[in-house]
Design a protein around this motif. Structure first.
Motif, PDB file in Angstrom:
ATOM      1  N   SER A 209       0.815  -1.214   0.000  1.00 53.20           N
ATOM      2  CA  SER A 209       0.000   0.000   0.000  1.00 53.20           C
ATOM      3  C   SER A 209       0.855   1.273   0.000  1.00 53.20           C
ATOM      4  O   SER A 209       0.749   2.109  -0.903  1.00 53.20           O
ATOM      5  CB  SER A 209      -0.941   0.010   1.209  1.00 53.20           C
ATOM      6  OG  SER A 209      -0.210  -0.150   2.421  1.00 53.20           O
ATOM      7  N   ILE A 213       1.408   3.994  -3.378  1.00 55.15           N
ATOM      8  CA  ILE A 213       0.755   5.281  -3.138  1.00 55.15           C
ATOM      9  C   ILE A 213       1.795   6.401  -3.068  1.00 55.15           C
ATOM     10  O   ILE A 213       1.617   7.479  -3.641  1.00 55.15           O
ATOM     11  CB  ILE A 213      -0.100   5.236  -1.852  1.00 55.15           C
ATOM     12  CG1 ILE A 213      -1.302   4.300  -2.048  1.00 55.15           C
ATOM     13  CG2 ILE A 213      -0.581   6.634  -1.478  1.00 55.15           C
ATOM     14  CD1 ILE A 213      -2.097   4.044  -0.782  1.00 55.15           C
ATOM     15  N   THR A 230      -5.267   9.286   1.735  1.00 52.12           N
ATOM     16  CA  THR A 230      -4.313   8.210   1.474  1.00 52.12           C
ATOM     17  C   THR A 230      -4.288   7.194   2.612  1.00 52.12           C
ATOM     18  O   THR A 230      -4.029   6.006   2.380  1.00 52.12           O
ATOM     19  CB  THR A 230      -2.900   8.775   1.227  1.00 52.12           C
ATOM     20  OG1 THR A 230      -2.532   9.641   2.312  1.00 52.12           O
ATOM     21  CG2 THR A 230      -2.845   9.519  -0.086  1.00 52.12           C
ATOM     22  N   LEU A 233      -7.216   4.931   1.842  1.00 48.98           N
ATOM     23  CA  LEU A 233      -6.896   4.056   0.717  1.00 48.98           C
ATOM     24  C   LEU A 233      -5.950   2.941   1.164  1.00 48.98           C
ATOM     25  O   LEU A 233      -6.145   1.769   0.821  1.00 48.98           O
ATOM     26  CB  LEU A 233      -6.267   4.865  -0.418  1.00 48.98           C
ATOM     27  CG  LEU A 233      -5.835   4.082  -1.660  1.00 48.98           C
ATOM     28  CD1 LEU A 233      -7.001   3.291  -2.249  1.00 48.98           C
ATOM     29  CD2 LEU A 233      -5.252   5.033  -2.704  1.00 48.98           C
ATOM     30  N   SER A 234      -4.931   3.304   1.930  1.00 47.06           N
ATOM     31  CA  SER A 234      -4.002   2.300   2.451  1.00 47.06           C
ATOM     32  C   SER A 234      -4.740   1.257   3.284  1.00 47.06           C
ATOM     33  O   SER A 234      -4.516   0.046   3.152  1.00 47.06           O
ATOM     34  CB  SER A 234      -2.915   2.962   3.308  1.00 47.06           C
ATOM     35  OG  SER A 234      -2.164   3.891   2.569  1.00 47.06           O
ATOM     36  N   MET A 237      -6.749  -1.171   1.109  1.00 46.15           N
ATOM     37  CA  MET A 237      -5.863  -2.133   0.444  1.00 46.15           C
ATOM     38  C   MET A 237      -5.389  -3.192   1.439  1.00 46.15           C
ATOM     39  O   MET A 237      -5.343  -4.388   1.130  1.00 46.15           O
ATOM     40  CB  MET A 237      -4.660  -1.420  -0.166  1.00 46.15           C
ATOM     41  CG  MET A 237      -5.000  -0.486  -1.310  1.00 46.15           C
ATOM     42  SD  MET A 237      -3.548   0.409  -1.923  1.00 46.15           S
ATOM     43  CE  MET A 237      -2.641  -0.917  -2.750  1.00 46.15           C
ATOM     44  N   TYR A 305      -9.635  -2.245  -4.551  1.00 53.66           N
ATOM     45  CA  TYR A 305      -8.715  -1.150  -4.225  1.00 53.66           C
ATOM     46  C   TYR A 305      -7.300  -1.486  -4.696  1.00 53.66           C
ATOM     47  O   TYR A 305      -6.609  -0.642  -5.285  1.00 53.66           O
ATOM     48  CB  TYR A 305      -8.722  -0.869  -2.716  1.00 53.66           C
ATOM     49  CG  TYR A 305      -9.989  -0.191  -2.236  1.00 53.66           C
ATOM     50  CD1 TYR A 305     -10.157   1.186  -2.379  1.00 53.66           C
ATOM     51  CD2 TYR A 305     -11.010  -0.925  -1.647  1.00 53.66           C
ATOM     52  CE1 TYR A 305     -11.316   1.817  -1.943  1.00 53.66           C
ATOM     53  CE2 TYR A 305     -12.181  -0.305  -1.215  1.00 53.66           C
ATOM     54  CZ  TYR A 305     -12.326   1.065  -1.364  1.00 53.66           C
ATOM     55  OH  TYR A 305     -13.479   1.693  -0.943  1.00 53.66           O
ATOM     56  N   VAL A 309      -5.082   0.670  -7.655  1.00 54.24           N
ATOM     57  CA  VAL A 309      -3.758   1.246  -7.404  1.00 54.24           C
ATOM     58  C   VAL A 309      -2.709   0.538  -8.258  1.00 54.24           C
ATOM     59  O   VAL A 309      -1.802   1.179  -8.807  1.00 54.24           O
ATOM     60  CB  VAL A 309      -3.410   1.179  -5.903  1.00 54.24           C
ATOM     61  CG1 VAL A 309      -1.963   1.582  -5.661  1.00 54.24           C
ATOM     62  CG2 VAL A 309      -4.357   2.088  -5.108  1.00 54.24           C
TER      63      VAL A 309
END
Length: 343
Positions: A209, A213, A230, A233-234, A237, A305, A309
């Motif tokens: 992750s 990113i 972020t 999002l991390s 993931m 996700y 990415v």
């Protein structure tokens, strides 16, 4: 004890110097200007205020050293795959191969209760490492020190000295104990795991992750882990990855929030993938991210996700000509995995 470090870069060089100081018979496989500097001046390691210089036999040709007790692979995953045939002169009947690399290792399913001996196309297309090295030789390893090459032949230790070790078949073998003792004698900090895969996943959580990113945004680790967007999002993931790990019997000793908080405490650190982007070096995408996507398909876990990415960082790598894909294999994996919209 004879140990060859195959890939005497930042981590490999650090390990080589420390092991030699503990009395181990060490040799190095290196190349280019780094190898030339080692030949002329030895390998110099800066550890805190201490400057260590070691005269270690080094070559680009493994035939110069012959069979070893241990080969420690300090290459990135795609480099290790490319070099598998070249390693053969170092492999005797009882040679152990220590995979000191980030991401999902090619031997992951060896002897595992789930999907036993499944081969991962994203990290070992054509089964090259499985057949040339052999999973029975492997000792799994997780690497926590941060080091960097300041100039050819000169390595700086930034922080950390911990290494995790474990047999893929979850036994406590004599060869594992001897390796542990050598690292401990060198003043590095080894730790043995009943199942090294548990520690691989804890580190993989961050790599899969934070690395892509940060490479996409150029944000340092503290920002990726604390910015609301972020961080979310991390987390998503990592939760997808945990669902995969759960189906494979992984024991996660920390939760997602604690793992992200730990990364934030590291401070303004540039992840390895961000450093590679900024220095225009090839990106290690497949072992860190593509392999997780592949494993999700194997166990039936959707990864929207991770898919999104991964698609972005792969495209960035292609545009910048920094994405060294394996022939055909990675594309085959990508075609088999549903898109985020279809999940």
């Amino acid at each position: 004890m004879k140990i060859c470090i195959y890939g005497a870069g930042a981590i490999g060089g650090y390990v080589g110097v420390m092991l030699q100081r503990a009395g181990v018979d060490v040799s190095l496989i290196a190349r280019g200007a780094h190898l030339e500097a080692i030949h002329k001046h030895g390998l110099t390691l800066h550890v805190g205020d201490e400057v260590l210089n070691a005269k270690i036999p080094a070559s680009k040709d493994p035939r110069d050293f012959g069979p070893q007790d241990y080969v420690i692979i300090g290459l990135k995953s795609y480099q290790a795959w490319e070099s598998a045939y070249d390693m053969e002169p170092l492999l005797g009947p009882n040679t152990a191969v220590v995979t000191a690399q980030n991401g999902v290792p090619w031997w992951y399913f060896y002897g595992l209760d789930h999907h036993t001996n499944h081969r991962l196309k994203s990290v070992d297309p054509d089964n090259r490492q499985w057949e040339v090295i052999g999973p029975e030789r492997v000792i799994g390893c997780t690497v926590y020190p941060a080091t960097e090459i300041e100039s050819p032949g000169v390595i700086k230790h930034v922080y950390g000295d911990q290494f995790g070790f474990g047999e893929p078949n979850r036994t406590k073998s004599e060869r594992l104990t001897k390796l542990y003792d050598a690292f401990a004698a060198s003043k590095m900090k080894p730790r043995l795991f009943d199942d090294i895969r548990d520690d691989i996943w804890v580190k993989l959580w961050g790599n899969l992750s934070f690395n892509p990113i940060s490479a996409l945004t150029h944000a340092t680790l503290d920002i990726v882990a604390t910015d609301p967007g972020t961080r979310a999002l991390s987390k998503n993931m990592m939760l997808e990855a945990k669902a995969i790990g759960d189906r494979l019997g992984v024991n996660f000793r920390v939760d997602v929030e604690r793992r992200i908080d730990g990364a934030a405490k590291v401070g303004p650190h540039r992840t390895s993938m961000l450093q590679d982007v900024q220095k225009e070096r090839p990106l290690e995408i497949d072992a860190l991210v593509t392999a997780v996507q592949e494993m999700g398909q194997i166990v039936g876990v959707a990864t929207p996700y991770i898919d999104a990415v991964l698609a972005l960082v792969q495209q960035m790598g292609r545009v910048k000509d920094l994405y060294p894909t394996f022939p055909d294999a990675v594309d085959d994996v990508a075609e088999e995995v549903p898109t985020a919209l279809a999940s």
